[in-house]
Design a protein around this motif. Structure first.
Motif, PDB file in Angstrom:
ATOM      1  N   ASN A   1       0.851  -1.181   0.000  1.00 25.28           N
ATOM      2  CA  ASN A   1       0.000   0.000   0.000  1.00 25.28           C
ATOM      3  C   ASN A   1       0.892   1.239   0.000  1.00 25.28           C
ATOM      4  O   ASN A   1       2.128   1.147   0.045  1.00 25.28           O
ATOM      5  N   ASP A   2       0.264   2.416  -0.041  1.00 28.40           N
ATOM      6  CA  ASP A   2       1.031   3.651  -0.115  1.00 28.40           C
ATOM      7  C   ASP A   2       1.832   3.914   1.155  1.00 28.40           C
ATOM      8  O   ASP A   2       2.919   4.498   1.096  1.00 28.40           O
ATOM      9  N   ASP A   3       1.318   3.504   2.317  1.00 31.88           N
ATOM     10  CA  ASP A   3       2.093   3.679   3.543  1.00 31.88           C
ATOM     11  C   ASP A   3       3.416   2.939   3.453  1.00 31.88           C
ATOM     12  O   ASP A   3       4.465   3.470   3.832  1.00 31.88           O
ATOM     13  N   GLU A   4       3.383   1.703   2.964  1.00 29.20           N
ATOM     14  CA  GLU A   4       4.623   0.926   2.879  1.00 29.20           C
ATOM     15  C   GLU A   4       5.587   1.536   1.873  1.00 29.20           C
ATOM     16  O   GLU A   4       6.803   1.553   2.105  1.00 29.20           O
ATOM     17  N   LEU A   5       5.082   2.037   0.756  1.00 32.41           N
ATOM     18  CA  LEU A   5       5.972   2.709  -0.188  1.00 32.41           C
ATOM     19  C   LEU A   5       6.549   3.973   0.449  1.00 32.41           C
ATOM     20  O   LEU A   5       7.729   4.293   0.251  1.00 32.41           O
ATOM     21  N   ALA A   6       5.747   4.665   1.243  1.00 30.14           N
ATOM     22  CA  ALA A   6       6.246   5.851   1.954  1.00 30.14           C
ATOM     23  C   ALA A   6       7.351   5.482   2.932  1.00 30.14           C
ATOM     24  O   ALA A   6       8.299   6.254   3.126  1.00 30.14           O
ATOM     25  N   TYR A   7       7.252   4.292   3.575  1.00 36.30           N
ATOM     26  CA  TYR A   7       8.314   3.855   4.488  1.00 36.30           C
ATOM     27  C   TYR A   7       9.652   3.785   3.752  1.00 36.30           C
ATOM     28  O   TYR A   7      10.689   4.201   4.282  1.00 36.30           O
ATOM     29  N   VAL A   8       9.618   3.246   2.540  1.00 39.02           N
ATOM     30  CA  VAL A   8      10.846   3.111   1.741  1.00 39.02           C
ATOM     31  C   VAL A   8      11.360   4.486   1.322  1.00 39.02           C
ATOM     32  O   VAL A   8      12.550   4.793   1.450  1.00 39.02           O
ATOM     33  N   LEU A   9      10.465   5.328   0.829  1.00 33.58           N
ATOM     34  CA  LEU A   9      10.867   6.658   0.375  1.00 33.58           C
ATOM     35  C   LEU A   9      11.434   7.499   1.520  1.00 33.58           C
ATOM     36  O   LEU A   9      12.447   8.185   1.360  1.00 33.58           O
TER      37      LEU A   9
ATOM     38  N   ASN B   1       0.958   6.611   8.339  1.00 29.09           N
ATOM     39  CA  ASN B   1       0.801   5.746   9.508  1.00 29.09           C
ATOM     40  C   ASN B   1       2.147   5.135   9.889  1.00 29.09           C
ATOM     41  O   ASN B   1       2.708   4.352   9.119  1.00 29.09           O
ATOM     42  N   ILE B   2       2.661   5.479  11.047  1.00 34.00           N
ATOM     43  CA  ILE B   2       3.980   4.976  11.447  1.00 34.00           C
ATOM     44  C   ILE B   2       3.899   3.684  12.249  1.00 34.00           C
ATOM     45  O   ILE B   2       4.935   3.098  12.584  1.00 34.00           O
ATOM     46  N   GLU B   3       2.700   3.226  12.559  1.00 40.74           N
ATOM     47  CA  GLU B   3       2.552   2.026  13.393  1.00 40.74           C
ATOM     48  C   GLU B   3       3.075   0.763  12.718  1.00 40.74           C
ATOM     49  O   GLU B   3       3.497  -0.174  13.389  1.00 40.74           O
ATOM     50  N   GLY B   4       3.048   0.744  11.374  1.00 42.66           N
ATOM     51  CA  GLY B   4       3.420  -0.490  10.694  1.00 42.66           C
ATOM     52  C   GLY B   4       4.837  -0.551  10.171  1.00 42.66           C
ATOM     53  O   GLY B   4       5.210  -1.511   9.481  1.00 42.66           O
ATOM     54  N   VAL B   5       5.665   0.442  10.497  1.00 41.06           N
ATOM     55  CA  VAL B   5       7.009   0.511   9.916  1.00 41.06           C
ATOM     56  C   VAL B   5       7.863  -0.684  10.338  1.00 41.06           C
ATOM     57  O   VAL B   5       8.488  -1.360   9.511  1.00 41.06           O
ATOM     58  N   SER B   6       7.910  -0.959  11.626  1.00 47.50           N
ATOM     59  CA  SER B   6       8.749  -2.049  12.128  1.00 47.50           C
ATOM     60  C   SER B   6       8.319  -3.388  11.545  1.00 47.50           C
ATOM     61  O   SER B   6       9.158  -4.184  11.083  1.00 47.50           O
TER      62      SER B   6
ATOM     63  N   LEU C   1       9.879  12.016   9.357  1.00 50.34           N
ATOM     64  CA  LEU C   1       9.415  12.461   8.039  1.00 50.34           C
ATOM     65  C   LEU C   1       8.029  11.901   7.743  1.00 50.34           C
ATOM     66  O   LEU C   1       7.152  12.609   7.228  1.00 50.34           O
ATOM     67  N   LEU C   2       7.825  10.635   8.056  1.00 51.15           N
ATOM     68  CA  LEU C   2       6.525   9.999   7.833  1.00 51.15           C
ATOM     69  C   LEU C   2       5.435  10.633   8.686  1.00 51.15           C
ATOM     70  O   LEU C   2       4.334  10.916   8.200  1.00 51.15           O
ATOM     71  N   ALA C   3       5.740  10.854   9.963  1.00 49.39           N
ATOM     72  CA  ALA C   3       4.742  11.410  10.870  1.00 49.39           C
ATOM     73  C   ALA C   3       4.329  12.814  10.442  1.00 49.39           C
ATOM     74  O   ALA C   3       3.139  13.159  10.467  1.00 49.39           O
ATOM     75  N   ARG C   4       5.282  13.626  10.035  1.00 45.34           N
ATOM     76  CA  ARG C   4       4.982  14.989   9.615  1.00 45.34           C
ATOM     77  C   ARG C   4       4.171  15.018   8.326  1.00 45.34           C
ATOM     78  O   ARG C   4       3.452  15.983   8.054  1.00 45.34           O
TER      79      ARG C   4
END
Length: 361
Positions: free
Chosen positions: A228-236, A305-310, A298-301
């Motif tokens: 999903n877009d959150d996971e792609l955002a984690y990488v970016l 969703n930062i809950e799924g990063v780990s 960066l993600l939070a700002r």
């Protein structure tokens, strides 16, 4: 960047500073910013040859992937200008190309299948940017800036930079004339303060992301892994963080990673360069942990969703361990240190939110 063949350093600096760079594919875009599908005939109704149809299909696939990258990156770039310090610039928030942005048969495919011609056309508009707010649209032809005609033909990109540069350096808005539906329209494009990293698509199936200090590249293999877009955002976000922290320079990896990114931005890259580690040194655990920590902020700002990063990086490392050559874990093997930094940063962000304090590292 807004080209297939890489611009020389001077032109690159101009366009990185003025346009939010991305290797988007131009053409007759729909409202979503992507091609409606691979073309089977020319705009004149003539059937495409099998070779031209295949080239058109390649450009269509690239357009969809780059469009997603650009859309997910937008809030990360704009909402974190305050943290980017030396990498923040006043940008126009759009990208442009013409048919000469493509090599060989792809030049002809862009022309015959998608109507690209001599004039630069808008190929990406950054959500939330001044360009988006001013009503600039995908497919708009660039006619003039500040009353000065914009160049066309093979050297249009570098020539346009010479016109845009002085205007944006001295004015808060860019008077821009575009051609849309056969008519010229005058727009006023406010500059947008944002992180000036080029967001690039890597045309390869290896599962990786690269940062050379100025550019962020995510391969199509890595995009395919994200659910999903959150996971792609984690990488970016973590890849942006490596640039913000100057890690490629600290590792003396900048030139090597630069060459990998430049190669993989091509429509048909030399995949032999991906043998082994491609000459890229593995990132030390302390630097990787620092990038992961900054990435969480960066993600939070940017309201991701930062809950799924780990959990994402645990799952990723299990599927693509360090033994996978030229994969992300091979270049970033310190998973334990990274996860500890992620969890600590998430707790820090939550505490700052609860206390209504600024979300800064």
């Amino acid at each position: 960047m807004i080209r297939i063949h890489r611009l020389r350093p001077g032109a690159l600096a101009v366009f990185t500073a003025l346009l939010l760079s991305a290797c988007t594919t131009p053409g007759q875009f729909g409202q979503t910013g992507t091609f409606p599908g691979a073309a089977t005939e020319t705009p004149q109704g003539q059937p495409l040859t099998p070779q031209m149809a295949a080239a058109a299909d390649t450009l269509t696939t690239m357009a969809a992937l780059q469009d997603r990258l650009y859309r997910v990156a937008a809030p990360l770039l704009i909402d974190n200008a305050e943290l980017c310090t030396k990498h923040a610039r006043n940008l126009l928030g759009f990208t442009a190309k013409n048919r000469y942005s493509y090599p060989g048969e792809y030049n002809e495919a862009a022309h015959l299948a998608f109507g690209m011609d001599e004039r630069l056309q808008v190929t990406g508009v950054l959500a939330g940017s001044g360009a988006a707010k001013a009503g600039l649209r995908l497919g708009d032809g660039l006619v003039a800036a500040g009353g000065k005609p914009l160049p066309t033909g093979p050297n249009a990109l570098s020539g346009a930079g010479a016109v845009f540069g002085p205007i944006v350096a001295s004015q808060p808005t860019l008077p821009l004339t575009v051609e849309r539906d056969g008519r010229n329209r005058d727009l006023s494009i406010p500059v947008t303060r944002a992180c000036s990293f080029a967001i690039e698509l890597g045309n390869a199936d290896n599962v990786n992301a690269y940062a050379d200090g100025q550019r962020v590249m995510v391969t199509r293999g890595m995009i395919g892994v994200t659910k999903n877009d959150d996971e792609l955002a984690y990488v970016l976000a973590r890849t942006m963080a490596h640039n913000m922290l100057s890690h490629a320079a600290a590792q003396r990896n900048s030139a090597t990673i630069d060459s990998v990114i430049t190669n993989l931005t091509r429509v048909t890259p030399d995949l032999s360069m991906l043998n082994g580690s491609a000459g890229i040194k593995a990132m030390p655990g302390n630097l990787d942990a620092a990038a992961d920590r900054l990435g969480i902020f960066l993600l939070a700002r940017a309201d991701y969703n930062i809950e799924g990063v780990s959990a994402f990086w645990k799952r990723f490392a299990a599927s693509y361990p360090a033994s996978v050559a030229n994969g992300h874990t091979a270049n970033h093997p310190a998973l334990t240190a990274r996860l500890a930094a992620i969890d600590a940063a998430v707790a820090d962000v939550k505490a700052k939110r609860a206390a209504k304090k600024p979300i800064t590292p």
